[in-house]
Motif scaffolding. Structure first.
Motif, PDB file in Angstrom:
ATOM      1  N   ALA A 283       0.831  -1.203   0.000  1.00  0.00           N
ATOM      2  CA  ALA A 283       0.000   0.000   0.000  1.00  0.00           C
ATOM      3  C   ALA A 283       0.865   1.251   0.000  1.00  0.00           C
ATOM      4  CB  ALA A 283      -0.920  -0.004   1.213  1.00  0.00           C
ATOM      5  N   GLY A 284       2.025   1.190   0.669  1.00  0.00           N
ATOM      6  CA  GLY A 284       2.927   2.342   0.713  1.00  0.00           C
ATOM      7  C   GLY A 284       3.548   2.652  -0.634  1.00  0.00           C
ATOM      8  N   LEU A 285       3.648   1.651  -1.501  1.00  0.00           N
ATOM      9  CA  LEU A 285       4.201   1.901  -2.831  1.00  0.00           C
ATOM     10  C   LEU A 285       3.308   2.825  -3.654  1.00  0.00           C
ATOM     11  CD1 LEU A 285       5.378  -1.682  -3.844  1.00  0.00           C
ATOM     12  CD2 LEU A 285       6.811   0.253  -3.211  1.00  0.00           C
ATOM     13  N   PHE A 286       2.035   2.824  -3.339  1.00  0.00           N
ATOM     14  CA  PHE A 286       1.086   3.603  -4.124  1.00  0.00           C
ATOM     15  C   PHE A 286       0.687   4.904  -3.445  1.00  0.00           C
ATOM     16  CE2 PHE A 286       0.783  -0.641  -5.743  1.00  0.00           C
ATOM     17  CZ  PHE A 286       0.684  -0.453  -7.097  1.00  0.00           C
TER      18      PHE A 286
ATOM     19  N   LEU B  83       3.766   5.177  -6.754  1.00  0.00           N
ATOM     20  CA  LEU B  83       3.101   5.043  -8.043  1.00  0.00           C
ATOM     21  C   LEU B  83       1.689   5.575  -7.865  1.00  0.00           C
ATOM     22  CD1 LEU B  83       4.240   1.386  -8.702  1.00  0.00           C
ATOM     23  CD2 LEU B  83       5.264   3.442  -9.638  1.00  0.00           C
ATOM     24  N   SER B  84       1.450   6.766  -8.368  1.00  0.00           N
ATOM     25  CA  SER B  84       0.172   7.403  -8.108  1.00  0.00           C
ATOM     26  C   SER B  84      -0.852   6.991  -9.146  1.00  0.00           C
ATOM     27  CB  SER B  84       0.342   8.916  -8.088  1.00  0.00           C
ATOM     28  OG  SER B  84       0.855   9.341  -9.329  1.00  0.00           O
ATOM     29  N   GLY B  85      -2.034   7.369  -8.872  1.00  0.00           N
ATOM     30  CA  GLY B  85      -3.150   7.071  -9.754  1.00  0.00           C
ATOM     31  C   GLY B  85      -4.269   6.464  -8.940  1.00  0.00           C
TER      32      GLY B  85
ATOM     33  N   ALA C 116      -5.053   2.742  -9.900  1.00  0.00           N
ATOM     34  CA  ALA C 116      -4.058   1.782  -9.393  1.00  0.00           C
ATOM     35  C   ALA C 116      -4.182   1.648  -7.888  1.00  0.00           C
ATOM     36  CB  ALA C 116      -2.655   2.230  -9.773  1.00  0.00           C
ATOM     37  N   GLN C 117      -4.372   2.761  -7.204  1.00  0.00           N
ATOM     38  CA  GLN C 117      -4.482   2.728  -5.752  1.00  0.00           C
ATOM     39  C   GLN C 117      -5.741   1.969  -5.334  1.00  0.00           C
ATOM     40  OE1 GLN C 117      -4.420   6.604  -4.021  1.00  0.00           O
ATOM     41  NE2 GLN C 117      -3.674   5.851  -2.062  1.00  0.00           N
ATOM     42  N   GLY C 118      -6.833   2.180  -6.038  1.00  0.00           N
ATOM     43  CA  GLY C 118      -8.072   1.465  -5.735  1.00  0.00           C
ATOM     44  C   GLY C 118      -7.943  -0.026  -5.993  1.00  0.00           C
ATOM     45  N   ALA C 119      -7.260  -0.376  -7.074  1.00  0.00           N
ATOM     46  CA  ALA C 119      -7.077  -1.789  -7.391  1.00  0.00           C
ATOM     47  C   ALA C 119      -6.220  -2.478  -6.335  1.00  0.00           C
ATOM     48  CB  ALA C 119      -6.436  -1.938  -8.764  1.00  0.00           C
ATOM     49  N   VAL C 120      -5.190  -1.801  -5.867  1.00  0.00           N
ATOM     50  CA  VAL C 120      -4.326  -2.379  -4.835  1.00  0.00           C
ATOM     51  C   VAL C 120      -5.092  -2.546  -3.531  1.00  0.00           C
ATOM     52  CG1 VAL C 120      -2.306  -1.936  -3.404  1.00  0.00           C
ATOM     53  CG2 VAL C 120      -2.176  -1.627  -5.857  1.00  0.00           C
ATOM     54  N   GLN C 121      -5.850  -1.538  -3.158  1.00  0.00           N
ATOM     55  CA  GLN C 121      -6.639  -1.633  -1.929  1.00  0.00           C
ATOM     56  C   GLN C 121      -7.648  -2.782  -2.019  1.00  0.00           C
ATOM     57  OE1 GLN C 121      -6.123  -0.208   0.897  1.00  0.00           O
ATOM     58  NE2 GLN C 121      -4.476   1.077   0.111  1.00  0.00           N
TER      59      GLN C 121
END
Length: 143
Positions: free
Chosen positions: A57-60, A66-68, A71-76
């Protein structure tokens, strides 16, 4: 008898209480010296899973991440799905992870023993312990 000469009744649990106090003091001393001891395998797996999800989660997050939003929603979503799949298994079967950890330790010990035995034979220079099977040019009759 008078009250001055009466002795109090012996405490039946005095020995158990003293042992419990000594054990608690020893545990506290060890915790201060060595830190918190590891928990069960299930607790350690839960901690590892939490640390990995926090790292992913910290990567995003943040400016260097890695913003966006997509992408952040998909990771979560991936993290929450993985957590919802793993947590019930850990909760229902914590002793399974203890058994798996013990079995892994036994397998590692067996492997280490086998490798050490082979290394001793290889480094000793003694041909007596080596396999005397057929060589690459030796004819083997299969009839």
């Amino acid at each position: 008898m008078s009250e001055a000469t009466e002795r109090p009744a012996p405490d039946a649990d005095a020995w158990a209480d003293a042992c419990a106090e000594d054990l608690a003091a020893e545990k506290e001393r060890r915790r201060a010296e060595y830190g918190t001891p590891p928990g069960s395998a299930a607790e350690e797996l839960r901690k590892l899973f939490g640390a990995v999800t926090d790292k992913v989660a910290g990567l995003f997050d943040g400016p260097a991440g890695l913003s966006g939003m997509a992408a952040q929603g998909a990771v979560q979503q991936l993290i929450s799905q993985a957590r919802s799949a793993v947590e019930p298994v850990i909760e229902r079967n914590p002793e399974v992870f203890d058994h798996l950890a013990a079995a892994g330790g036994e397998l590692l010990a067996a492997y280490r023993s086998a490798v050490e035995g082979h290394e001793r034979r290889w480094t000793s220079g003694d041909d007596a312990g080596r396999d005397k099977g057929p060589g690459p040019t030796e004819h083997i009759d299969l009839d």
